[in-house]
Each structure stands twice: as structure tokens, then as C-alpha cells.
Write an enzyme that holds these catalytic residues in place. Structure first.
Site, short mmCIF file in Angstrom:
data_model
loop_
_atom_site.label_atom_id
_atom_site.label_comp_id
_atom_site.label_asym_id
_atom_site.label_seq_id
_atom_site.Cartn_x
_atom_site.Cartn_y
_atom_site.Cartn_z
N GLU A 140 13.29 -100.87 -63.84
CA GLU A 140 14.31 -101.99 -63.68
C GLU A 140 15.71 -101.55 -63.25
O GLU A 140 16.18 -100.77 -63.60
CB GLU A 140 14.43 -102.76 -64.77
CG GLU A 140 13.17 -103.72 -65.41
CD GLU A 140 12.90 -104.68 -64.06
OE1 GLU A 140 13.81 -105.78 -64.06
OE2 GLU A 140 11.92 -104.78 -63.52
N ASP A 156 4.44 -101.59 -61.60
CA ASP A 156 5.83 -102.22 -62.32
C ASP A 156 6.84 -101.00 -62.11
O ASP A 156 6.43 -99.83 -62.78
CB ASP A 156 5.63 -102.60 -63.72
CG ASP A 156 6.28 -103.86 -64.07
OD1 ASP A 156 7.07 -104.10 -63.34
OD2 ASP A 156 6.42 -104.24 -65.24
N ARG A 158 6.59 -109.39 -53.74
CA ARG A 158 6.55 -108.42 -55.08
C ARG A 158 5.38 -107.75 -54.76
O ARG A 158 4.22 -108.02 -54.57
CB ARG A 158 6.46 -109.41 -56.21
CG ARG A 158 6.36 -108.75 -57.46
CD ARG A 158 7.24 -107.77 -57.99
NE ARG A 158 7.26 -107.36 -59.32
CZ ARG A 158 6.50 -106.63 -59.99
NH1 ARG A 158 5.53 -105.79 -59.28
NH2 ARG A 158 6.57 -106.24 -61.31
N ARG A 194 8.17 -115.60 -55.65
CA ARG A 194 7.98 -114.51 -54.55
C ARG A 194 6.45 -114.37 -54.31
O ARG A 194 5.69 -114.92 -55.32
CB ARG A 194 8.36 -113.28 -55.50
CG ARG A 194 9.95 -113.05 -55.82
CD ARG A 194 10.18 -111.76 -56.67
NE ARG A 194 9.46 -111.70 -57.92
CZ ARG A 194 9.41 -110.91 -58.67
NH1 ARG A 194 10.35 -109.80 -58.64
NH2 ARG A 194 8.74 -111.21 -59.78
#
Length: 230
Positions: free
Chosen positions: A112, A109, A104, A152
Site C-alpha cells: 500500500e 495485491d 485494478r 474501478r
């Protein structure tokens, strides 16, 4: 005569011991790590450590899942130890099963992707395509930071714009600069090698220029907010 034989045996013995010790440290340093559960704790960096002291891992990207995660096959020593010319990276999913680390990207961010029956966010595909074009089937160097609750490895990720050259770039700032990701704002965020302040400065510029996800204006839903609704 006896003294000569004794010296010869001593030299041979010393050589064997030195070779054994050297072999132990070589194997320890260049041991391949197959998945996140086998990463030693001493591999995980404190994100405040100075650049020259980072512990890193070198490897190959076998798959890009979405705009901020991918699968990493550890190839310690890289081409110098024969990877890609004497030792091949597996290609099939069955051969790669339990042999890759889910990574990750630290500090960012991305929008999605579709999952759990929910539609993907705007610019999720563009973010994934950008990451795919930069990393897929290429060698990268990662800076391990921590294991998250999804098992992750959260890591800083540096890629090589020119293959086989030493010059490398941090992928996170590239995505922030293009408006394909936002700065991670969770309390559990870690930032490395690019500091949070630098990422925020890049984000401000992308927002002013209304690049990619910032073009949505008031309709923008941050990935962190969107995830809470999943």
C-alpha cells in the site's frame, strides 16, 4: 429498359443497406469507452472462460497510481484505426478528465502507498516504479472482469515487451515473481489470464528466495492486513 433500371436501383439499395449494417457493427465494435461507468456488461469476462474467448480492450496507460492500479485510455483498433498518428491521445489532466478508466490489476495485491495519513508499506515505491516502467505511456491489452466497489475495472493486464509486436505478457505474474506483490486472497478475487494456482507457485519461489517484500521475514504485513488498519 425498365427492368435494367430496376436491377440497378436494387443493386444500389442492397449496397446502401449492406454498408449501413456494416457501419453499425463497425461503430459498435470500435466504439471508444470513456470510463468505467460506460462499460457494457457483456464486456465483463467470467474468469473461468477459455483464453481464446476473452473479450479484451486495447488502450494506453496515462498514469500509474500505485503498484496495482493505473488509468487506461481506450484506443479501440489501435494504430490500425489511426491512434497515435492520426488520432492523438490527450496529454493534459483536464483533457483526460472523465475520459480514462481506473484499472485494478486482477489477482495480485501490491504494498500500500501512503494515504489517509498513514505511511506507505515497505516496497510500495518499488512496486509502483516497476509497474510504471512497464506500462506508463505504453499500449496494453486488458481483459475486463468486473467493476469493484470503488468503481474501478478489475482486469487482467497484458503488456508488450517489444512495442508494436504482437507478443505480450501478463504483468501480474511478473510482480509476484519479483516479490513486489502477493496473490490476492480475498473472497472476491478474480484471476485472469494467469490462474491463481500458477500465481501461488510463483509466490512460493519468491518467498523462498526472500525477494523484495519477502525479505522482511516475520515483520511482513500483508497488504490486505495493512488495509484493514487504514
Amino acid at each position: 429498359m425498365q427492368e435494367s433500371q430496376y436491377k440497378e436501383k436494387a443493386i444500389i439499395g442492397t449496397g446502401l443497406i449492406t454498408t449501413s449494417i456494416g457501419g453499425f457493427f463497425f461503430l459498435r465494435r470500435f466504439r471508444r469507452i470513456s470510463n468505467a461507468s460506460t462499460i457494457p456488461k457483456n464486456y465483463l469476462n467470467n474468469s473461468t472462460v477459455e483464453n481464446r474467448k476473452y473479450k479484451t480492450m486495447f488502450g494506453y496507460v496515462t498514469r500509474v497510481g500505485d503498484g496495482d492500479n493505473f488509468r487506461f485510455y481506450h484506443t479501440p483498433g489501435g494504430r490500425l484505426l489511426g491512434w497515435h498518428w492520426l488520432r492523438k491521445v490527450p496529454c493534459s489532466r483536464s483533457d483526460l478528465s472523465n475520459e480514462t478508466i481506473s484499472v485494478r490489476l486482477a489477482g495480485i495485491d501490491a504494498p500500500e502507498s501512503a494515504h489517509f495519513g498513514k505511511q506507505e508499506q515497505p516496497y510500495a515505491l518499488e512496486a509502483k516504479e516497476f509497474l510504471h516502467n512497464k506500462l506508463y505511456h505504453k499500449s496494453v491489452r486488458i481483459i475486463p472482469l468486473k467493476i469493484d466497489r470503488y468503481a474501478r475495472l478489475v482486469a487482467g493486464v497484458q503488456y508488450y515487451p517489444i512495442p508494436h509486436f504482437f507478443w505480450k505478457k501478463d504483468i501480474g505474474p511478473q510482480m509476484i515473481r519479483k516479490g513486489l506483490a502477493v496473490v490476492y486472497e480475498g473472497s472476491d478475487g478474480v484471476f485472469c489470464p494467469t490462474k491463481k494456482e500458477c500465481l501461488l507457485a510463483l509466490e512460493i519461489v519468491a518467498k523462498k528466495k526472500k525477494l523484495s517484500l519477502w525479505s522482511q521475514g516475520k515483520k511482513l504485513i500483508l497488504p490486505s492486513v495493512y488495509k484493514r488498519g487504514v
